[in-house]
Enzyme design. Structure first.
Site, short mmCIF file in Angstrom:
data_model
loop_
_atom_site.label_atom_id
_atom_site.label_comp_id
_atom_site.label_asym_id
_atom_site.label_seq_id
_atom_site.Cartn_x
_atom_site.Cartn_y
_atom_site.Cartn_z
N CYS A 104 57.18 -6.35 11.98
CA CYS A 104 57.89 -7.36 10.96
C CYS A 104 59.23 -7.99 11.39
O CYS A 104 59.48 -9.25 10.99
CB CYS A 104 58.55 -6.09 9.75
SG CYS A 104 59.88 -4.95 10.68
N ASP A 108 58.05 -11.62 2.50
CA ASP A 108 57.57 -10.41 3.45
C ASP A 108 56.28 -10.86 4.12
O ASP A 108 55.04 -10.65 3.64
CB ASP A 108 57.61 -9.20 2.82
CG ASP A 108 57.62 -8.01 3.95
OD1 ASP A 108 57.29 -8.47 5.22
OD2 ASP A 108 57.81 -6.81 3.62
N HIS A 148 63.07 -2.10 8.59
CA HIS A 148 62.31 -3.34 8.28
C HIS A 148 62.93 -4.42 7.99
O HIS A 148 64.20 -4.47 7.44
CB HIS A 148 61.33 -2.82 7.08
CG HIS A 148 60.41 -3.76 6.64
ND1 HIS A 148 59.54 -4.44 7.36
CD2 HIS A 148 60.14 -4.46 5.28
CE1 HIS A 148 58.78 -5.28 6.63
NE2 HIS A 148 59.12 -5.15 5.50
#
Length: 288
Positions: free
Chosen positions: A72, A126, A111
């Site tokens: 991420c 995302d 994250h």
């Protein structure tokens, strides 16, 4: 490292995006989906003798020039740079992922996610998540169900300002369906450097899936392909041909097969040998 020129058009070519690139909702949706279909979510650097460093030129070189992916911090970190270059108003946010086995959340900065503000509206982006991720940006301005193919998502907010991304485990049954929390976050602005400590944690902690399992996964038209440990998992999304069900097949791999799988299926050629890993994750000492 040597100065690397970061070029927007080269990046757009890497993700297969063509056409005008003005800051519009149509473009945001298109580059988001194109990124997921082109850039894997993977942690192979950790399992081939390397270390991930949160430096934008290094991330650009890895993802764009070397045709790699990342986790991420890498994928969303570089994607946020691209969106800014295209003229979008971008805010990095800190998320905490819910562990489906231990039913607890990861720590702050677990994250990295991205919020785009466009014409007074707010969109969650995302491109650095796995199988439960969404393919196009989700609206942060509604708490109603948001359908994406066979998936249904929603944004839920509590009185303390925490925001939850949730997924419905079945077909869309509205607000009364069975909702599972994926991760939680606030709208407090962050910068890439804020995630450095957790980036190092995920590369060295037996409590992290990134340290315990070597994997690479990517969205495909109509499904998803995932390498993990010594397995290759093919997922086909529901169609009339599958009887409206998700179909999954798993193939066991020999170590010598894995480099060819990564090259042929994901376009990844590692500069150092991969050490496949699929160990049990240790429960974290602190629960969130």
């Amino acid at each position: 490292m040597t100065c690397i020129e970061m070029d927007v058009q080269t990046y757009l070519s890497r993700i297969g995006f063509c056409g005008p690139a003005e800051p519009s909702l149509e473009v945001l949706r298109s580059v988001h989906t194109s990124h997921l279909l082109s850039v894997p979510f993977e942690n192979l650097t950790i399992h081939s003798g390397g270390r991930v460093q949160l430096d934008l030129p290094r991330l650009y070189d890895k993802i764009v020039k070397q045709h790699r992916g990342g986790f991420c911090y890498e994928n969303n970190g570089l994607f946020s740079w691209l969106l800014r270059q295209l003229g979008f108003q971008v805010t990095m946010l800190s998320g905490q992922v819910k562990n489906v086995i231990m039913h607890c959340y990861g720590p702050p900065f677990d994250h990295l996610i991205v919020m785009v503000t466009l014409n007074g509206q707010h969109w969650l982006c995302d491109v650095g998540f796995g199988s439960q991720g969404f393919s196009t940006p989700l609206s942060l301005d509604t708490t109603g169900p948001q359908e994406q193919g066979h998936r249904v998502y929603r944004i839920r907010k509590d009185r303390g300002g925490m925001i939850f991304l949730e997924l419905q485990r079945e077909e869309n049954r509205g607000v009364d369906g069975e909702w599972a929390e994926i991760y939680k976050f606030t709208l407090e602005p962050r910068v890439l450097e804020d995630f450095e400590e957790m980036c190092q944690y995920h590369q060295s902690s037996p409590c992290s899936i990134f340290f315990c399992k070597s994997f690479c996964t990517m969205l495909k038209p109509g499904g998803r392909l995932t390498y993990i440990g010594r397995r290759l998992i093919s997922t086909t999304f529901p169609t009339e041909g599958t009887g409206g069900e998700v179909e999954t097949t798993t193939r066991e791999l020999k170590d010598e097969e894995i480099p060819d799988i990564l090259a042929q299926q994901f376009g990844i050629v590692l500069s150092s040998p991969l050490i496949p890993k699929d160990e049990t994750i240790t429960p974290p000492p602190v629960m969130y």
